[in-house]
Design an enzyme around this catalytic site. Sequence first.
Site, PDB file in Angstrom:
ATOM      1  N   GLU A  59       0.860  -1.169   0.000  1.00 13.51           N
ATOM      2  CA  GLU A  59       0.000   0.000   0.000  1.00 13.51           C
ATOM      3  C   GLU A  59       0.904   1.229   0.000  1.00 13.51           C
ATOM      4  OE1 GLU A  59      -2.792   2.497  -0.242  1.00 13.51           O
ATOM      5  OE2 GLU A  59      -1.281   2.861   1.265  1.00 13.51           O
ATOM      6  N   CYS A  82      -5.733   4.742   6.413  1.00  8.85           N
ATOM      7  CA  CYS A  82      -5.449   3.564   5.588  1.00  8.85           C
ATOM      8  C   CYS A  82      -6.704   2.826   5.173  1.00  8.85           C
ATOM      9  CB  CYS A  82      -4.545   2.605   6.346  1.00  8.85           C
ATOM     10  SG  CYS A  82      -3.961   1.266   5.308  1.00  8.85           S
ATOM     11  N   CYS A 122      -5.508  -1.641   6.432  1.00 13.25           N
ATOM     12  CA  CYS A 122      -5.789  -2.053   7.813  1.00 13.25           C
ATOM     13  C   CYS A 122      -6.939  -1.162   8.294  1.00 13.25           C
ATOM     14  CB  CYS A 122      -4.564  -1.895   8.693  1.00 13.25           C
ATOM     15  SG  CYS A 122      -3.885  -0.237   8.749  1.00 13.25           S
ATOM     16  N   HIS A 133      -6.887   2.367  12.994  1.00 10.36           N
ATOM     17  CA  HIS A 133      -6.672   3.730  13.488  1.00 10.36           C
ATOM     18  C   HIS A 133      -7.908   4.278  14.195  1.00 10.36           C
ATOM     19  CE1 HIS A 133      -2.691   4.003  11.802  1.00 10.36           C
ATOM     20  NE2 HIS A 133      -3.158   3.360  10.752  1.00 10.36           N
ATOM     21  N   ARG A 184       0.025  -5.164  10.883  1.00  8.94           N
ATOM     22  CA  ARG A 184       1.459  -4.956  10.618  1.00  8.94           C
ATOM     23  C   ARG A 184       2.268  -4.651  11.866  1.00  8.94           C
ATOM     24  NH1 ARG A 184      -1.766  -4.219   7.243  1.00  8.94           N
ATOM     25  NH2 ARG A 184      -1.563  -4.926   5.106  1.00  8.94           N
ATOM     26  N   SER A 207       4.236   0.572  10.133  1.00  4.77           N
ATOM     27  CA  SER A 207       5.177   0.723   9.013  1.00  4.77           C
ATOM     28  C   SER A 207       6.105   1.921   9.210  1.00  4.77           C
ATOM     29  CB  SER A 207       4.435   0.813   7.679  1.00  4.77           C
ATOM     30  OG  SER A 207       3.771  -0.401   7.432  1.00  4.77           O
ATOM     31  N   CYS A 243       3.118  -0.790   4.491  1.00  3.30           N
ATOM     32  CA  CYS A 243       1.986   0.081   4.163  1.00  3.30           C
ATOM     33  C   CYS A 243       2.410   1.534   4.376  1.00  3.30           C
ATOM     34  CB  CYS A 243       0.788  -0.228   5.030  1.00  3.30           C
ATOM     35  SG  CYS A 243      -0.507   0.962   4.703  1.00  3.30           S
ATOM     36  N   CYS A 300      -0.140   4.159   5.991  1.00  3.86           N
ATOM     37  CA  CYS A 300      -0.071   4.180   7.449  1.00  3.86           C
ATOM     38  C   CYS A 300       1.200   4.864   7.914  1.00  3.86           C
ATOM     39  CB  CYS A 300      -0.074   2.759   7.997  1.00  3.86           C
ATOM     40  SG  CYS A 300      -1.705   2.062   8.114  1.00  3.86           S
TER      41      CYS A 300
HETATM   42 NI1  NFE Z   1      -2.061   0.722   6.187  1.00  2.85          NI
HETATM   43 FE1  NFE Z   1      -1.518  -0.281   9.104  1.00  2.85          FE
HETATM   44  C1  NFE Z   1      -1.565  -1.982   9.730  1.00  2.85           C
HETATM   45  C2  NFE Z   1      -1.439   0.539  10.685  1.00  2.85           C
HETATM   46  S1  NFE Z   1       0.616  -0.504   9.033  1.00  2.85           S
HETATM   47  S2  NFE Z   1      -1.798  -1.066   7.002  1.00  2.85           S
HETATM   48  O1  NFE Z   1      -1.620  -3.095   9.983  1.00  2.85           O
HETATM   49  O2  NFE Z   1      -1.428   1.130  11.633  1.00  2.85           O
HETATM   50  O3  NFE Z   1       1.626   0.586   8.840  1.00  2.85           O
END
Ligand code: NFE
Length: 572
Positions: free
Chosen positions: A13, A60, A63, A67, A484, A507, A551, A554
């Site tokens: 991503e 994101c 995932c 958030h 992640r 990430s 990602c 993120c």
């Molecule tokens: Ni955009 Fe996320 C996950 C988060 S990773 S995927 O899992 O927080 O950077």
Amino acid sequence: MAKIVVDPITRIEGHLRIEAQVDGGRVADAWSSSTMFRGIEIILKGRDPRDAWLFTQRICGVCTMVHAGASVRAVENALGIAVPPNAQLIRQLILGAQTIQDHVIHFYHLSALDWVDAVNALQADPAKTAATAQSISEWPQSSATYFRGVQQKLKALADSGQLSILTNGYWGHPAYRLPPEVNLIAVAHYLEALDWQRRFIQVHAILGAKNPHPQTYLVGGVARPVDLSSQAALNDHDLAKMRELFREAAELVNQLYLPDLKAIASFYPEWTGYGAGVGNYLAYGDYPETVTGRYAEEAPSFFLPGGVIFQRQLDKLQPVDPGKITEYVTHSWYRYPDEGHGRQPIDGITDPHYTGPEPPYDFLKTDGKYSWIKAPRYEERPMEVGPLARMLVAYAAGHQKVRALTGQVLQDLKLDTTALFSTLGRHAARCLETVLLAGKMEDLLDRLSTSIGHGDLRIHNNEYWDPASWPKEASGHGTLEAPRGALGHWIRIKDRKILNYQAVVPSTWNGGPRDAAGQRGPYEAALVGTPVADPERPLEILRTIHSFDPCMACAVHLLDLRGRWRHAVRVV
Ligand code: NFE
Ligand code: MG
């Protein structure tokens, strides 16, 4: 000596650029750069803290809900709000479903083709393929007729000259090692998993109204009424539907993902010796078994425990303290008053400051700023986060199921625990975690069903809903184990508005650049020593980078119109 630029890295991503110095057929040094800027931390300033989750959730689309989950936890932590058990269980079910779906998609759709030569599957003998598939799994779809059908589909694609989803792979690369029959099994399961993940995520529609980005989060609980006998609430019918989806998921994970992981890994034993990286691991932990309503107090009961491991020392597990986290911008396109030091997230600053180079350019200026990702550190050290960190922490903590599962897979592959510190170790840990969570979902569902069945229909605590009751100033943080890795949100509230909001994301930990002391980030460190057979087709670099499941949306959470890169692999 050649410098290789891979930009963008695909099957992830967002926008990630890797520059690698290759010497004698191996990576001697590497730099990880995200070429995309966003600004969600800045957008949040001055807003109502109860709205933050809606904005942060848009960090994101992969995932999709993590958030939102971290955000409501941060606000609840700041304001001392307790959450009813039903809401906590619904949130855990949403997170578990997200993680299971995300990991299966990562294995089959984002990373398997680094190991599987899809075009070579055309050479497979369907009868032999069926025999191999039946020898490794009970999965019912394993007949010669079935595999012949998949092969014909693939042949039609190849004959058309348009490989569709398989376009631009490094097909025929010498680093591909699987026999045609195993390649055909993996291609068939790529298609099976693609269909399954679409069905499975109905869990999010049931609990959260939609996917991506479930809409039922609320500070203080969830907005999903529960009542087993009501048509207007989460009821018996919904629970039965989810039970069926979880059963199907457990079958797919145990009968496809795990056997395929083991079959593919057995052909690449040397990849347990590459890609280790920084050797430091961090997990906050998640999935409380004892729900008290205050997440931060529930840590001792986490199904996936939190902790910190330095230098691969599994016998020296330490508790995790979010107060020991700082972020550096020495090599990131941001400004701090003092860039020689890191800043704690609660006092974090997001002040974008692009210092070039101006596109088009050949290389980043890696002695200066070179990424939109900050560099998080724990006790000044770079840390890997994610499924491998979580499984190592759980293993070190003596988690019986994790020990048993890990032991079984290592034994099947004739490996010991040191094999986990590697590119392949990341894939194995992600698969083990999926097996573990797939087995956990029914338990979560049972707990929710029992709670509602006992007549507890509470889903939201509105005791603190009136901002007039809030303190003039408050601060807090929320952590969550995203697919992640370790995710943290920090918030300062003043006069009922957000004064500062900072996200330190999986990430960001893994994909970040060097810090003031010049220490490499986990991607950068993991690439050092990776073999590269053909610098024009750096398949091996993709293997190690993809093993982290990057990602960038993120990681940077902060689009730059200048960042319009053409796909390029450059060797100078
Ligand atoms: Ni955009 Fe996320 C996950 C988060 S990773 S995927 O899992 O927080 O950077
Ligand atoms: Mg941030």
